[in-house]
Motif scaffolding. Structure first.
Motif, PDB file in Angstrom:
ATOM      1  N   LEU A  94       0.688  -1.131   0.077  1.00 60.93           N
ATOM      2  CA  LEU A  94       0.128   0.009   0.142  1.00 60.93           C
ATOM      3  C   LEU A  94       0.941   1.283   0.121  1.00 60.93           C
ATOM      4  CD1 LEU A  94      -3.030   0.169   0.078  1.00 60.93           C
ATOM      5  CD2 LEU A  94      -3.095   0.642   2.622  1.00 60.93           C
ATOM      6  N   MET A  95       2.010   1.388   0.500  1.00 60.91           N
ATOM      7  CA  MET A  95       2.903   2.432   0.671  1.00 60.91           C
ATOM      8  C   MET A  95       3.694   2.618  -0.700  1.00 60.91           C
ATOM      9  SD  MET A  95       4.779   2.045   4.481  1.00 60.91           S
ATOM     10  CE  MET A  95       5.953   3.243   4.047  1.00 60.91           C
ATOM     11  N   LEU A  96       4.309   1.584  -1.191  1.00 59.37           N
ATOM     12  CA  LEU A  96       4.591   1.587  -2.577  1.00 59.37           C
ATOM     13  C   LEU A  96       3.667   2.234  -3.599  1.00 59.37           C
ATOM     14  CD1 LEU A  96       6.570  -1.344  -3.000  1.00 59.37           C
ATOM     15  CD2 LEU A  96       7.615   0.824  -2.176  1.00 59.37           C
ATOM     16  N   TYR A  97       2.348   1.647  -3.652  1.00 59.43           N
ATOM     17  CA  TYR A  97       1.387   1.999  -4.535  1.00 59.43           C
ATOM     18  C   TYR A  97       1.023   3.564  -4.236  1.00 59.43           C
ATOM     19  CZ  TYR A  97      -3.270   1.724  -6.587  1.00 59.43           C
ATOM     20  OH  TYR A  97      -4.408   1.986  -7.600  1.00 59.43           O
ATOM     21  N   ALA A  98       0.881   3.931  -3.043  1.00 61.21           N
ATOM     22  CA  ALA A  98       0.538   5.258  -2.750  1.00 61.21           C
ATOM     23  C   ALA A  98       1.378   6.432  -2.977  1.00 61.21           C
ATOM     24  CB  ALA A  98       0.216   5.418  -1.199  1.00 61.21           C
ATOM     25  N   GLY A  99       2.846   5.898  -2.915  1.00 57.22           N
ATOM     26  CA  GLY A  99       3.951   6.797  -3.077  1.00 57.22           C
ATOM     27  C   GLY A  99       3.822   6.846  -4.637  1.00 57.22           C
ATOM     28  N   TYR A 100       4.019   5.779  -5.298  1.00 59.32           N
ATOM     29  CA  TYR A 100       3.840   5.784  -7.116  1.00 59.32           C
ATOM     30  C   TYR A 100       2.742   6.708  -7.414  1.00 59.32           C
ATOM     31  CZ  TYR A 100       2.795   4.776 -11.584  1.00 59.32           C
ATOM     32  OH  TYR A 100       2.528   4.743 -13.049  1.00 59.32           O
ATOM     33  N   VAL A 137      -9.093  -4.299  -1.773  1.00 58.88           N
ATOM     34  CA  VAL A 137      -9.185  -3.600  -3.032  1.00 58.88           C
ATOM     35  C   VAL A 137      -9.727  -1.916  -2.955  1.00 58.88           C
ATOM     36  CG1 VAL A 137     -10.052  -3.425  -5.410  1.00 58.88           C
ATOM     37  CG2 VAL A 137      -9.180  -5.518  -4.319  1.00 58.88           C
ATOM     38  N   PHE A 138     -10.925  -2.125  -2.089  1.00 56.70           N
ATOM     39  CA  PHE A 138     -11.415  -0.732  -1.852  1.00 56.70           C
ATOM     40  C   PHE A 138     -10.665   0.259  -0.874  1.00 56.70           C
ATOM     41  CE2 PHE A 138     -15.191  -2.716  -3.249  1.00 56.70           C
ATOM     42  CZ  PHE A 138     -15.965  -1.661  -3.959  1.00 56.70           C
ATOM     43  N   LEU A 139      -9.905  -0.461  -0.099  1.00 55.28           N
ATOM     44  CA  LEU A 139      -8.593   0.563   0.677  1.00 55.28           C
ATOM     45  C   LEU A 139      -7.784   1.166  -0.213  1.00 55.28           C
ATOM     46  CD1 LEU A 139      -8.325  -1.546   4.109  1.00 55.28           C
ATOM     47  CD2 LEU A 139      -9.740   0.749   3.766  1.00 55.28           C
ATOM     48  N   MET A 140      -7.511   0.204  -1.074  1.00 54.99           N
ATOM     49  CA  MET A 140      -6.341   0.774  -2.259  1.00 54.99           C
ATOM     50  C   MET A 140      -6.997   1.630  -3.039  1.00 54.99           C
ATOM     51  SD  MET A 140      -4.255  -3.040  -3.245  1.00 54.99           S
ATOM     52  CE  MET A 140      -2.957  -1.797  -4.121  1.00 54.99           C
ATOM     53  N   TRP A 141      -8.245   1.606  -3.439  1.00 51.57           N
ATOM     54  CA  TRP A 141      -9.103   2.671  -4.156  1.00 51.57           C
ATOM     55  C   TRP A 141      -9.170   4.030  -3.304  1.00 51.57           C
ATOM     56  CZ3 TRP A 141     -14.584   2.315  -5.912  1.00 51.57           C
ATOM     57  CH2 TRP A 141     -14.981   3.387  -7.106  1.00 51.57           C
ATOM     58  N   VAL A 142      -9.197   3.823  -2.144  1.00 54.26           N
ATOM     59  CA  VAL A 142      -9.219   5.218  -1.247  1.00 54.26           C
ATOM     60  C   VAL A 142      -7.836   5.800  -1.344  1.00 54.26           C
ATOM     61  CG1 VAL A 142      -9.386   6.150   1.118  1.00 54.26           C
ATOM     62  CG2 VAL A 142     -11.088   4.210   0.356  1.00 54.26           C
ATOM     63  N   VAL A 143      -6.611   4.775  -0.818  1.00 53.95           N
ATOM     64  CA  VAL A 143      -5.577   5.462  -1.001  1.00 53.95           C
ATOM     65  C   VAL A 143      -5.100   5.852  -2.378  1.00 53.95           C
ATOM     66  CG1 VAL A 143      -3.228   4.693  -1.082  1.00 53.95           C
ATOM     67  CG2 VAL A 143      -4.669   3.793   0.718  1.00 53.95           C
ATOM     68  N   ALA A 144      -5.449   5.383  -3.543  1.00 53.50           N
ATOM     69  CA  ALA A 144      -5.401   6.049  -4.847  1.00 53.50           C
ATOM     70  C   ALA A 144      -5.855   7.548  -5.155  1.00 53.50           C
ATOM     71  CB  ALA A 144      -5.802   5.121  -5.746  1.00 53.50           C
ATOM     72  N   LEU A 158      -3.683  14.480  -3.476  1.00 55.44           N
ATOM     73  CA  LEU A 158      -2.961  15.477  -2.560  1.00 55.44           C
ATOM     74  C   LEU A 158      -1.420  15.746  -3.721  1.00 55.44           C
ATOM     75  CD1 LEU A 158      -1.531  16.392   0.027  1.00 55.44           C
ATOM     76  CD2 LEU A 158      -0.752  14.172   0.427  1.00 55.44           C
ATOM     77  N   GLY A 159      -1.131  14.712  -4.533  1.00 54.36           N
ATOM     78  CA  GLY A 159       0.047  14.931  -5.553  1.00 54.36           C
ATOM     79  C   GLY A 159      -0.503  16.198  -6.612  1.00 54.36           C
ATOM     80  N   ARG A 160      -1.599  16.340  -6.823  1.00 55.45           N
ATOM     81  CA  ARG A 160      -2.047  17.239  -7.895  1.00 55.45           C
ATOM     82  C   ARG A 160      -2.156  18.744  -6.903  1.00 55.45           C
ATOM     83  NH1 ARG A 160      -5.086  13.097  -9.879  1.00 55.45           N
ATOM     84  NH2 ARG A 160      -6.625  13.447  -8.396  1.00 55.45           N
ATOM     85  N   ARG A 161      -2.491  18.777  -5.600  1.00 53.67           N
ATOM     86  CA  ARG A 161      -2.528  19.927  -5.034  1.00 53.67           C
ATOM     87  C   ARG A 161      -1.122  20.291  -4.773  1.00 53.67           C
ATOM     88  NH1 ARG A 161      -4.428  19.525  -0.289  1.00 53.67           N
ATOM     89  NH2 ARG A 161      -5.230  17.094   0.020  1.00 53.67           N
ATOM     90  N   ASP A 162      -0.209  19.301  -4.349  1.00 53.85           N
ATOM     91  CA  ASP A 162       0.982  19.928  -4.000  1.00 53.85           C
ATOM     92  C   ASP A 162       1.651  20.363  -5.359  1.00 53.85           C
ATOM     93  OD1 ASP A 162       0.808  19.329  -1.475  1.00 53.85           O
ATOM     94  OD2 ASP A 162       2.047  17.324  -1.731  1.00 53.85           O
ATOM     95  N   ALA A 163       1.611  19.716  -6.561  1.00 55.57           N
ATOM     96  CA  ALA A 163       1.768  20.239  -7.918  1.00 55.57           C
ATOM     97  C   ALA A 163       1.501  21.817  -8.166  1.00 55.57           C
ATOM     98  CB  ALA A 163       1.635  19.423  -8.883  1.00 55.57           C
TER      99      ALA A 163
END
Length: 270
Positions: A11-17, A156-163, A169-174
């Motif tokens: 989950l950490m690797l997926y979120a970071g990517y 799977v749904f938790l991974m969707w939440v993280v995605a 967050l990535g777009r807001r930081d950009a």
């Protein structure tokens, strides 16, 4: 325990990517083209662990132990039993939480920035459905494969939440980075040949014959540096009209890094 740990790491690797992908795609860059590795993915995933998120996780972990904690604090037994019964009732109502998630999915567009609530409701409902309180009054005993399927779907749904959270967050930081380019590290490029570095805020100077590095380009800010490649932006960069420049550091180019403009009110003492 090992399976849960593996899931957290994944989950950490997926979120970071997803965070890095959302951030750098805003600047027209691909994650793997820049050259990030799995360690950086894991470290960037920690950007999601803000104080509100951390506090929420702590509360979620402590909720199952609430009756025991209340008993240790000296709360009367009848109130402890009432809290335990409330928890059991909530667990037995898990189908309604799943239905609520499905309804929120139907309202996907109006939710906008709160889309993550829909898969979160489904995931929490599925996990509550696996508790002993939820299954105690079930007319039939659940089979092992049914429990396994529910846990996989919840994951799977938790991974969707993280995605959703990582991408947002990535777009807001950009966007924040683009609006505050002046505060980032300043880049001055000196070159033996004229370069196609043009854009709002870029200053192109010819320093004259006789100098090895005859052409100087300033008005640039550093986005990221990887393997002797500098990804830079002009000071007036705009997503819909301007390019991100990639400067290769070789014998024909010298790259100088200088301090950016300090934010207003920042200390000037070194």
């Amino acid at each position: 325990m090992l399976g849960a740990g593996s899931f957290v790491v994944a989950l950490m690797l997926y979120a970071g990517y997803l965070y890095i992908e959302a951030f750098y795609s805003y600047f027209h860059l691909g994650t793997f083209a820049v050259g990030f590795d799995s360690l950086e993915f894991a470290l960037r995933s920690l950007r999601l662990v803000t104080l509100p998120v951390f506090a929420t996780l702590v509360v979620l972990v402590l909720i199952p132990y609430t009756p025991e904690l209340l008993a240790l604090l000296g709360v009367p037994e009848r109130r402890v039993r009432a809290v335990r019964e409330y928890g059991h009732t909530l667990a037995r109502l898990h189908p309604f939480l799943i239905v609520a998630g499905a309804v929120l999915m139907a309202l996907w567009q109006p939710l906008r920035g709160l889309n993550w609530l829909a898969p979160l409701c489904v995931a929490v409902g599925l996990l509550l459905g696996q508790t002993s309180a939820a299954t105690a009054r079930s007319p039939r005993r659940r089979r092992a494969w049914e429990r396994a399927v529910s846990l996989v779907v919840a994951g799977v749904f938790l991974m969707w939440v993280v995605a959703l959270a990582a991408g947002d967050l990535g777009r807001r930081d950009a966007r924040r980075t683009a609006h505050r380019l002046v505060h980032r590290v300043a880049v001055v490029v000196l070159s033996t040949e004229r370069l196609s570095l043009t854009g709002p805020g870029v200053v192109d100077e010819n320093l004259g014959e006789g100098l090895r590095y005859r052409y100087r380009y300033s008005g640039l800010r550093l986005l990221v540096e990887r393997d002797h490649r500098y990804y830079v932006l002009p000071l007036g960069w705009r997503k819909d009209r301007d390019a991100t420049f990639v400067i290769e550091d070789d014998d024909s180019v010298r790259v100088e890094l200088r301090p950016g403009v300090r934010p207003h009110g920042a200390s000037t003492r070194g």
